[in-house]
Scaffold this motif. Structure first.
Motif, PDB file in Angstrom:
ATOM      1  N   GLU A  39      -2.580  49.320  40.983  1.00 13.62           N
ATOM      2  CA  GLU A  39      -3.557  48.868  42.153  1.00 13.62           C
ATOM      3  C   GLU A  39      -4.675  48.182  42.035  1.00 13.62           C
ATOM      4  OE1 GLU A  39      -3.308  52.371  44.653  1.00 13.62           O
ATOM      5  OE2 GLU A  39      -1.274  51.617  45.909  1.00 13.62           O
ATOM      6  N   ALA A  40      -5.836  48.688  40.828  1.00 17.32           N
ATOM      7  CA  ALA A  40      -6.785  48.036  40.607  1.00 17.32           C
ATOM      8  C   ALA A  40      -5.837  46.951  39.725  1.00 17.32           C
ATOM      9  CB  ALA A  40      -7.101  48.833  39.079  1.00 17.32           C
ATOM     10  N   ARG A  41      -5.017  46.754  38.618  1.00 16.18           N
ATOM     11  CA  ARG A  41      -5.459  44.804  38.254  1.00 16.18           C
ATOM     12  C   ARG A  41      -4.704  44.229  39.789  1.00 16.18           C
ATOM     13  NH1 ARG A  41       0.028  43.440  34.806  1.00 16.18           N
ATOM     14  NH2 ARG A  41      -0.817  41.805  34.417  1.00 16.18           N
ATOM     15  N   LEU A  42      -4.109  44.307  40.810  1.00 19.74           N
ATOM     16  CA  LEU A  42      -4.417  43.619  41.539  1.00 19.74           C
ATOM     17  C   LEU A  42      -5.897  43.304  42.568  1.00 19.74           C
ATOM     18  CD1 LEU A  42      -2.244  41.927  43.957  1.00 19.74           C
ATOM     19  CD2 LEU A  42      -2.250  44.032  45.292  1.00 19.74           C
ATOM     20  N   ALA A  43      -6.409  44.025  42.808  1.00 21.30           N
ATOM     21  CA  ALA A  43      -8.403  44.044  43.239  1.00 21.30           C
ATOM     22  C   ALA A  43      -8.298  43.572  42.182  1.00 21.30           C
ATOM     23  CB  ALA A  43      -8.267  45.429  43.154  1.00 21.30           C
ATOM     24  N   GLN A  44      -8.215  42.790  40.692  1.00 20.66           N
ATOM     25  CA  GLN A  44      -8.518  42.029  39.695  1.00 20.66           C
ATOM     26  C   GLN A  44      -8.829  40.950  39.569  1.00 20.66           C
ATOM     27  OE1 GLN A  44      -8.098  44.007  36.240  1.00 20.66           O
ATOM     28  NE2 GLN A  44     -10.120  45.118  36.237  1.00 20.66           N
ATOM     29  N   VAL A  45      -7.145  40.297  40.240  1.00 22.54           N
ATOM     30  CA  VAL A  45      -6.316  39.580  40.497  1.00 22.54           C
ATOM     31  C   VAL A  45      -7.491  38.578  41.814  1.00 22.54           C
ATOM     32  CG1 VAL A  45      -4.763  38.458  40.810  1.00 22.54           C
ATOM     33  CG2 VAL A  45      -4.624  39.740  38.889  1.00 22.54           C
ATOM     34  N   SER A  46      -7.403  39.577  42.941  1.00 25.58           N
ATOM     35  CA  SER A  46      -7.533  38.850  44.461  1.00 25.58           C
ATOM     36  C   SER A  46      -9.114  38.888  44.273  1.00 25.58           C
ATOM     37  CB  SER A  46      -6.801  40.239  45.273  1.00 25.58           C
ATOM     38  OG  SER A  46      -6.585  40.685  45.248  1.00 25.58           O
ATOM     39  N   GLU A  47      -9.438  39.572  43.781  1.00 26.62           N
ATOM     40  CA  GLU A  47     -11.048  39.010  43.775  1.00 26.62           C
ATOM     41  C   GLU A  47     -11.469  37.481  43.413  1.00 26.62           C
ATOM     42  OE1 GLU A  47     -13.459  41.881  41.799  1.00 26.62           O
ATOM     43  OE2 GLU A  47     -12.759  43.382  43.370  1.00 26.62           O
ATOM     44  N   GLY A  48     -10.561  37.107  42.190  1.00 22.61           N
ATOM     45  CA  GLY A  48     -10.957  35.981  41.171  1.00 22.61           C
ATOM     46  C   GLY A  48     -10.524  34.508  41.850  1.00 22.61           C
ATOM     47  N   ARG A  49      -9.633  35.343  43.167  1.00 28.59           N
ATOM     48  CA  ARG A  49      -9.243  33.941  44.027  1.00 28.59           C
ATOM     49  C   ARG A  49     -10.182  33.747  44.455  1.00 28.59           C
ATOM     50  NH1 ARG A  49      -2.319  34.493  44.843  1.00 28.59           N
ATOM     51  NH2 ARG A  49      -2.073  34.041  41.931  1.00 28.59           N
ATOM     52  N   HIS A  50     -11.063  34.349  45.449  1.00 31.83           N
ATOM     53  CA  HIS A  50     -11.651  33.396  46.788  1.00 31.83           C
ATOM     54  C   HIS A  50     -12.390  32.136  45.787  1.00 31.83           C
ATOM     55  CE1 HIS A  50     -11.116  36.837  48.840  1.00 31.83           C
ATOM     56  NE2 HIS A  50     -11.127  37.456  47.854  1.00 31.83           N
ATOM     57  N   LEU A  51     -12.331  30.708  46.747  1.00 30.61           N
ATOM     58  CA  LEU A  51     -13.039  30.178  46.294  1.00 30.61           C
ATOM     59  C   LEU A  51     -13.901  29.760  46.978  1.00 30.61           C
ATOM     60  CD1 LEU A  51      -9.701  27.498  47.195  1.00 30.61           C
ATOM     61  CD2 LEU A  51     -10.702  28.157  45.294  1.00 30.61           C
ATOM     62  N   SER A  52     -15.196  28.716  46.376  1.00 26.62           N
ATOM     63  CA  SER A  52     -16.689  29.002  47.105  1.00 26.62           C
ATOM     64  C   SER A  52     -15.771  27.596  47.966  1.00 26.62           C
ATOM     65  CB  SER A  52     -17.547  28.227  46.231  1.00 26.62           C
ATOM     66  OG  SER A  52     -16.583  26.813  45.833  1.00 26.62           O
ATOM     67  N   PRO A  53     -17.184  28.130  49.604  1.00 25.02           N
ATOM     68  CA  PRO A  53     -17.385  27.324  50.248  1.00 25.02           C
ATOM     69  C   PRO A  53     -16.919  25.172  50.184  1.00 25.02           C
ATOM     70  CG  PRO A  53     -18.583  28.423  50.649  1.00 25.02           C
ATOM     71  CD  PRO A  53     -18.044  28.573  49.179  1.00 25.02           C
TER      72      PRO A  53
END
Length: 94
Positions: A39-53
């Motif tokens: 779950e912690a690893r998934l949270a880290q990966v999910s944070e990196g996937r957000h694109l800037s506007p």
């Protein structure tokens, strides 16, 4: 003094768990630890996937340009019969 006073208390908490139960509890703890780390690893990966506007706008523009291109439209027309057949095959029999 009564016999009850001389006997030791023997409730379920007083008994030591058997070896299989200890292994089972240990395995449960290992699995819980594994789930938490994933779950912690998934949270880290999910944070990196957000694109800037700006990056998101650029990606949307590229998609619009691709869908407006002639090869895309020709490919869609060619694959329509295949997609229809696949949908009919997936549909449950009535």
């Amino acid at each position: 003094m009564t016999d009850a006073d001389r006997e030791s208390w023997s409730g379920p908490e007083a008994r030591l768990p058997d070896e299989k139960r200890l292994l089972s509890l240990e395995q449960q703890l290992i699995l819980v630890d594994r789930v938490k780390s994933l779950e912690a690893r998934l949270a880290q990966v999910s944070e990196g996937r957000h694109l800037s506007p700006t990056a998101q706008l650029d990606a949307e523009q590229q998609l619009i340009a691709m869908r407006a291109s002639l090869p895309w439209r020709v490919g869609r027309v060619i694959t329509i019969p295949l997609r229809v057949l696949q949908r009919l095959r997936r549909r449950p029999n009535n």
